[in-house]
Write a protein that holds these residues in place. Structure first.
Motif, PDB file in Angstrom:
ATOM      1  N   ILE A   9       0.847  -1.188   0.000  1.00 41.62           N
ATOM      2  CA  ILE A   9       0.000   0.000   0.000  1.00 41.62           C
ATOM      3  C   ILE A   9       0.879   1.233   0.000  1.00 41.62           C
ATOM      4  O   ILE A   9       2.029   1.199   0.444  1.00 41.62           O
ATOM      5  CB  ILE A   9      -0.947   0.049   1.223  1.00 41.62           C
ATOM      6  N   THR A  10       0.361   2.304  -0.520  1.00 41.40           N
ATOM      7  CA  THR A  10       1.037   3.597  -0.427  1.00 41.40           C
ATOM      8  C   THR A  10       0.079   4.543   0.279  1.00 41.40           C
ATOM      9  O   THR A  10      -1.105   4.588  -0.028  1.00 41.40           O
ATOM     10  CB  THR A  10       1.405   4.154  -1.813  1.00 41.40           C
ATOM     11  N   GLY A  11       0.583   5.284   1.226  1.00 39.27           N
ATOM     12  CA  GLY A  11      -0.271   6.127   2.038  1.00 39.27           C
ATOM     13  C   GLY A  11      -0.489   5.509   3.402  1.00 39.27           C
ATOM     14  O   GLY A  11      -0.120   4.359   3.657  1.00 39.27           O
ATOM     15  N   ARG A  12      -1.101   6.272   4.275  1.00 38.60           N
ATOM     16  CA  ARG A  12      -1.316   5.794   5.634  1.00 38.60           C
ATOM     17  C   ARG A  12      -2.357   4.684   5.654  1.00 38.60           C
ATOM     18  O   ARG A  12      -3.385   4.761   4.981  1.00 38.60           O
ATOM     19  CB  ARG A  12      -1.742   6.956   6.532  1.00 38.60           C
ATOM     20  N   GLU A  13      -2.097   3.673   6.456  1.00 42.47           N
ATOM     21  CA  GLU A  13      -2.962   2.501   6.449  1.00 42.47           C
ATOM     22  C   GLU A  13      -4.381   2.841   6.894  1.00 42.47           C
ATOM     23  O   GLU A  13      -5.342   2.218   6.424  1.00 42.47           O
ATOM     24  CB  GLU A  13      -2.369   1.403   7.341  1.00 42.47           C
ATOM     25  N   GLU A  14      -4.545   3.796   7.791  1.00 42.53           N
ATOM     26  CA  GLU A  14      -5.893   4.162   8.226  1.00 42.53           C
ATOM     27  C   GLU A  14      -6.716   4.720   7.057  1.00 42.53           C
ATOM     28  O   GLU A  14      -7.916   4.431   6.940  1.00 42.53           O
ATOM     29  CB  GLU A  14      -5.833   5.185   9.364  1.00 42.53           C
ATOM     30  N   ASP A  15      -6.087   5.495   6.201  1.00 46.74           N
ATOM     31  CA  ASP A  15      -6.796   6.016   5.029  1.00 46.74           C
ATOM     32  C   ASP A  15      -7.131   4.887   4.058  1.00 46.74           C
ATOM     33  O   ASP A  15      -8.216   4.850   3.472  1.00 46.74           O
ATOM     34  CB  ASP A  15      -5.938   7.070   4.319  1.00 46.74           C
ATOM     35  N   VAL A  16      -6.184   3.960   3.896  1.00 41.45           N
ATOM     36  CA  VAL A  16      -6.399   2.821   3.013  1.00 41.45           C
ATOM     37  C   VAL A  16      -7.565   1.965   3.520  1.00 41.45           C
ATOM     38  O   VAL A  16      -8.370   1.451   2.735  1.00 41.45           O
ATOM     39  CB  VAL A  16      -5.101   1.991   2.914  1.00 41.45           C
ATOM     40  N   ALA A  17      -7.662   1.810   4.840  1.00 38.02           N
ATOM     41  CA  ALA A  17      -8.760   1.027   5.409  1.00 38.02           C
ATOM     42  C   ALA A  17     -10.106   1.707   5.180  1.00 38.02           C
ATOM     43  O   ALA A  17     -11.119   1.035   4.913  1.00 38.02           O
ATOM     44  CB  ALA A  17      -8.515   0.803   6.899  1.00 38.02           C
ATOM     45  N   ASP A  18     -10.149   3.026   5.275  1.00 37.73           N
ATOM     46  CA  ASP A  18     -11.379   3.748   4.936  1.00 37.73           C
ATOM     47  C   ASP A  18     -11.760   3.494   3.483  1.00 37.73           C
ATOM     48  O   ASP A  18     -12.939   3.334   3.142  1.00 37.73           O
ATOM     49  CB  ASP A  18     -11.199   5.254   5.146  1.00 37.73           C
ATOM     50  N   GLN A  19     -10.760   3.444   2.613  1.00 39.25           N
ATOM     51  CA  GLN A  19     -11.022   3.193   1.206  1.00 39.25           C
ATOM     52  C   GLN A  19     -11.641   1.807   0.996  1.00 39.25           C
ATOM     53  O   GLN A  19     -12.567   1.654   0.191  1.00 39.25           O
ATOM     54  CB  GLN A  19      -9.731   3.313   0.401  1.00 39.25           C
ATOM     55  N   LEU A  20     -11.126   0.818   1.724  1.00 37.81           N
ATOM     56  CA  LEU A  20     -11.679  -0.535   1.572  1.00 37.81           C
ATOM     57  C   LEU A  20     -13.139  -0.577   1.969  1.00 37.81           C
ATOM     58  O   LEU A  20     -13.972  -1.193   1.283  1.00 37.81           O
ATOM     59  CB  LEU A  20     -10.866  -1.532   2.398  1.00 37.81           C
ATOM     60  N   ALA A  21     -13.477   0.102   3.059  1.00 38.93           N
ATOM     61  CA  ALA A  21     -14.871   0.128   3.498  1.00 38.93           C
ATOM     62  C   ALA A  21     -15.763   0.729   2.423  1.00 38.93           C
ATOM     63  O   ALA A  21     -16.838   0.187   2.097  1.00 38.93           O
ATOM     64  CB  ALA A  21     -14.996   0.920   4.804  1.00 38.93           C
ATOM     65  N   ALA A  22     -15.327   1.839   1.843  1.00 43.22           N
ATOM     66  CA  ALA A  22     -16.110   2.474   0.789  1.00 43.22           C
ATOM     67  C   ALA A  22     -16.159   1.601  -0.458  1.00 43.22           C
ATOM     68  O   ALA A  22     -17.215   1.455  -1.096  1.00 43.22           O
ATOM     69  CB  ALA A  22     -15.513   3.843   0.450  1.00 43.22           C
ATOM     70  N   TYR A  23     -15.039   1.005  -0.804  1.00 41.88           N
ATOM     71  CA  TYR A  23     -14.952   0.151  -2.000  1.00 41.88           C
ATOM     72  C   TYR A  23     -15.976  -0.980  -1.952  1.00 41.88           C
ATOM     73  O   TYR A  23     -16.698  -1.235  -2.934  1.00 41.88           O
ATOM     74  CB  TYR A  23     -13.534  -0.407  -2.097  1.00 41.88           C
ATOM     75  N   VAL A  24     -16.061  -1.658  -0.829  1.00 45.08           N
ATOM     76  CA  VAL A  24     -16.977  -2.795  -0.703  1.00 45.08           C
ATOM     77  C   VAL A  24     -18.431  -2.323  -0.702  1.00 45.08           C
ATOM     78  O   VAL A  24     -19.276  -2.845  -1.432  1.00 45.08           O
ATOM     79  CB  VAL A  24     -16.677  -3.600   0.569  1.00 45.08           C
ATOM     80  N   LEU A  25     -18.726  -1.326   0.095  1.00 42.85           N
ATOM     81  CA  LEU A  25     -20.117  -0.943   0.309  1.00 42.85           C
ATOM     82  C   LEU A  25     -20.733  -0.167  -0.848  1.00 42.85           C
ATOM     83  O   LEU A  25     -21.958  -0.111  -0.974  1.00 42.85           O
ATOM     84  CB  LEU A  25     -20.228  -0.121   1.599  1.00 42.85           C
TER      85      LEU A  25
END
Length: 284
Positions: free
Chosen positions: A166-182
């Motif tokens: 991943i590139t970028g802070r993991e907390e931001d990446v995790a927010d992205q995953l939540a949005a990606y799925v939902l």
């Protein structure tokens, strides 16, 4: 019972051939391993399909924890979450999904213990936030928020379990995953409205949290998490970018600034492509 979104997402990726040919049956462990070797993470082999997400509810004693457990267990929320993962992702080992009294509103992935924890107080706190805001069904909004919270923690889990680059802070990446799925479209080409509302409610909680925090200090700026207000705008941007025609009210109502909204479709496309590429080898 809530509509499960990850199985639909996985099926959609296989049909359109993102990273692989069209499939009529779930992939075998051998085929998943082969795809992983050619993925964006060549040094991290795909895990063997030998694990499941397993639900456990621990005892609750405080009023907040008791209420949170009641909301989660009464609707079998954690069971539905675990089913979503077990139907979709190849896990290398069992991963407990724990409902726990934490004495704080929180949720977390523990990389050493390999567990996902949803704190009862987090659910109760969200319900109180929506009740104070005059929401007509604060309990439903709180459960919506926990779904987005869960997928945020699944983002952390995926980074660890699959050794994702991943590139970028993991907390931001995790927010992205939540949005990606939902925010993925359903069979009819449109996202499930309840799933979209989960992201909206998740964003609302960050907005309230930012208001309650007050003046920004050094600790806030140095935190591994992006400021709550920025997380709110990020989530609203991705909602809008995933379907501008359906979510134009975010801009017209003034919740999402027009200057940010102009680039949200491109942001969503980048996010969607990135997570599709990263997770494709690990879908069943």
């Amino acid at each position: 019972m809530r509509i499960q979104v990850l199985p639909l997402l996985a099926a959609g990726l296989l049909v359109v051939g993102c990273g692989g040919a069209e499939q009529q049956q779930p992939e075998t462990t051998e085929s998943v391993t082969g795809k992983a070797e050619a993925s964006q993470n060549p040094e991290g082999p795909a895990p063997e399909s030998g694990g499941s997400m397993i639900v456990s509810y621990e005892d609750a004693q405080t009023p907040e924890a008791v209420r949170g457990k009641e909301l989660l267990q009464g609707d079998q929320v954690l069971e539905d979450m675990a089913d979503d993962i077990n139907d979709t992702l190849v896990l290398p080992y069992d991963i407990p999904l724990l409902g726990v009294q934490c004495d704080e509103a929180n949720a977390f992935w523990a990389p050493d213990a390999k567990t996902v924890t949803i704190c009862y107080e987090d659910t109760a706190n969200s319900e109180q936030i929506f009740a104070d805001a005059g929401d007509p069904d604060p309990a439903a909004a709180a459960i919506n928020t926990e779904w987005a919270t869960f997928y945020h923690e699944v983002g952390h889990m995926a980074v660890t379990v699959y050794d994702l680059p991943i590139t970028g802070r993991e907390e931001d990446v995790a927010d992205q995953l939540a949005a990606y799925v939902l925010l993925q479209p359903d069979e009819d080409g449109q996202p499930d409205p309840e799933s979209v509302q989960s992201v909206k409610d998740f964003a609302r909680v960050f907005g309230v949290s930012g208001e309650q925090r007050g003046e920004v200090g050094e600790a806030d700026l140095a935190d591994v998490h992006t400021l709550d207000e920025a997380r709110m705008y990020n989530l609203e941007c991705w909602i809008y970018g995933s379907d501008p025609a359906a979510n134009g009210d975010l801009v017209s109502d003034g919740r999402l600034p027009e200057d940010r909204a102009d680039g949200c479709e491109a942001e969503w496309d980048q996010l969607d492509n990135a997570w599709s590429t990263l997770l494709d080898p690990y879908f069943k």
